[in-house]
Design an enzyme around this catalytic site. Structure first.
Site, PDB file in Angstrom:
ATOM      1  N   ARG A 105      40.509  43.678  41.892  1.00 19.84           N
ATOM      2  CA  ARG A 105      40.574  42.239  41.515  1.00 19.84           C
ATOM      3  C   ARG A 105      41.004  42.474  40.108  1.00 19.84           C
ATOM      4  O   ARG A 105      40.663  43.456  39.416  1.00 19.84           O
ATOM      5  CB  ARG A 105      38.940  42.008  41.581  1.00 19.84           C
ATOM      6  CG  ARG A 105      38.722  41.222  42.992  1.00 19.84           C
ATOM      7  CD  ARG A 105      39.302  39.701  43.212  1.00 19.84           C
ATOM      8  NE  ARG A 105      38.905  39.433  44.688  1.00 19.84           N
ATOM      9  CZ  ARG A 105      39.574  39.759  45.698  1.00 19.84           C
ATOM     10  NH1 ARG A 105      40.530  40.382  45.804  1.00 19.84           N
ATOM     11  NH2 ARG A 105      39.110  39.049  46.804  1.00 19.84           N
ATOM     12  N   HIS A 113      49.757  39.817  43.628  1.00 22.41           N
ATOM     13  CA  HIS A 113      48.538  39.783  44.396  1.00 22.41           C
ATOM     14  C   HIS A 113      48.953  39.782  45.936  1.00 22.41           C
ATOM     15  O   HIS A 113      48.526  38.967  46.752  1.00 22.41           O
ATOM     16  CB  HIS A 113      47.558  38.430  44.003  1.00 22.41           C
ATOM     17  CG  HIS A 113      46.091  38.912  44.425  1.00 22.41           C
ATOM     18  ND1 HIS A 113      45.216  38.494  43.904  1.00 22.41           N
ATOM     19  CD2 HIS A 113      45.668  39.597  45.292  1.00 22.41           C
ATOM     20  CE1 HIS A 113      44.116  38.883  44.534  1.00 22.41           C
ATOM     21  NE2 HIS A 113      44.132  39.542  45.387  1.00 22.41           N
TER      22      HIS A 113
END
Lengths: 319, 319
Positions: free
Chosen positions: B234, B282
């Site tokens: 993350r 991502h």
């Protein structure tokens, strides 16, 4: 007992030093110096000058310093003694590193993201295929091909292999990997392949095998946006003019080449600048020279204990 | 029996359609329409607006549409019902694809050869390390970390793991992979790591963990020419200013980042143009939405057969 080191295009002094370290007490000689030809029992070769191993009456074996022996086979005065090639577990592992890297590079569109970064572009592929959606086909299911097949399978790819001869194919059992064989197996093998990985040995039967005819048989409707070629075998397997034509007419989506018809790749080659060609300088799998020298010494020790040589070449097959 | 779909930053109509297909006969509603709050038994969330799941008296479970649940944990009015995260074997496999690709990219110096090709330069690294010479360290040894560790090991890398808690570490047994634990295990883990792969969940304990202090603990004397970071966890785990400083003072040789403190990565970020930063948007591991919808339907079916939910989140740990 003398070991003759017959090399071209490789640092001969370093090889003599390494072999002296691994074979203490032996006489290590080179072609460039006077030596007693009758004392030579073993020859170590990498691209030796043709004829230079003739006239060695007590020669009992020739050791190639690489996995390939195509560099020897052009010598029509090659003595009729066993030829052994290097089978180095480290080299096998390095070849698989290279193949996995480039299969994943294609699967994950890595060069697209490199270009996007240069444009500060944040955009992903919502329809990104998984490895299981992509069919890799390996031509040449020897030690290298089998190791790559096993590892690609474990990562998730849909893998098949092709062997030129049924004899080679029958020894390959990898769960989930179908091995196609011979002329009649080639078309169905190519038709189910999105990424073709070539690891064939270079022989009279395989020279120029990667031509327009073969490449046009690959699948072009898979999840990788066309057919992809990875050649990490030998440059003599490929017809570079055909590869360029196939890239330009859509037969191939990309080519990743570690080997070339002429090496180093000439400055004028259009392969250097083709936007869908990735070039590496014949370094997919280099053995550490210290390892090769040790393997040669181990072979000599085996022979002198009366054990058979390992990894002997079948001259009728050429590998 | 109603299922409430509470999403932000994702195509809500497509999700409603997928869930209707997987849950025929159920009433699927969204926050933007009137619905009977007492009829809602299940909520499906991705970054739902804080408070929007409060006041649902018959809510029995919340399903996160991703592997992470950090997007839920900021909601201080989150109902006290079981929360389940997605554990999709396909997503696990995709994450390992990404990690293997980028570890091999570093090992095999792929970007060097891309640059060399642009200069028509034929030059190899005679001292190329093998995977076995390179130490990968994985922070976060959950389902994703274990799969990556197993596969990297099989390719040949020297792999270790780190878990924040002894409870997580004790369940990990992968041959040849040492798992370090907790605060006291962190320094020795970093000191034996050339390539740091971060797969930690984002919690109050892990926010900002990838800072100068941690990165300066990595090995810099290994075969990879310095320390390398791969963050596919993350963005909140990393301190981007620290990563840039570490790249510039030699603490880090490279950073491969799939996640960022702000996503999409702002145009002004110096990460875009840093020569030793590789950026992906991502997308290291995206589940196919159809698969996630099916997994949510399977969880509901389990519950209604009286079986326990799978992959429930421990709120005290935050993942």
């Amino acid at each position: 007992m003398t070991v003759l080191v017959a090399l071209r295009d490789w640092d001969i002094d370093a090889w003599v030093a390494r072999l002296r370290r691994e074979l203490p007490g032996r006489n290590i000689v080179t072609l460039g110096e006077p030596f007693d030809r009758r004392a030579v029992h073993y020859a170590v070769s990498w691209k030796h000058p043709p004829g230079s191993l003739a006239g060695l009456p007590n020669l009992s074996a020739i050791f190639s310093l690489g996995a390939g022996v195509d560099h020897l086979m052009g010598d029509d005065r090659l003595p009729d003694v066993p030829i052994m090639r290097v089978v180095d577990p480290d080299l096998t592992s390095r070849m698989s590193e290279y193949i996995i890297l480039h299969c994943l590079k294609i699967l994950r569109q890595q060069m697209r993201y490199v270009r996007q970064q240069a444009e500060r572009l944040w955009e992903d592929d919502r329809d990104q295929p998984a490895a299981a959606d992509v069919r890799v086909g390996i031509m040449g299911m020897g030690v290298l091909g089998q190791d790559a097949a096993r590892k690609l399978r474990m990562i998730g790819f849909d893998v098949a292999g092709w062997s030129r001869t049924a004899r080679s194919a029958s020894s390959v059992v990898i769960e989930g990997v179908e091995v196609f064989t011979g002329e009649e197996g080639l078309a169905p093998f190519l038709a189910r392949t999105d990424i073709l990985v070539c690891l064939l040995p270079l022989t009279d039967d395989t020279r120029g095998i990667l031509d327009s005819k073969l490449l046009s048989g690959l699948a072009r409707t898979g999840r990788t946006g066309g057919a992809h070629l990875i050649n990490a075998g030998r440059g003599g397997l490929q017809v570079e003019a055909d590869i360029l034509a196939c890239l330009d007419d859509g037969t191939l989506a990309s080519a990743t080449l570690d080997v070339f018809q002429t090496e180093p790749l000439p400055q004028a080659s259009p392969l250097w600048t083709h936007p869908r060609v990735d070039i590496t300088p014949h370094n997919a799998a280099m053995s550490a020279p210290a390892t090769i020298a040790r393997l040669v010494a181990e072979q000599i020790a085996r022979a002198e204990r009366g054990e058979p040589f390992q990894h002997a070449v079948d001259r009728s097959r050429g590998y």
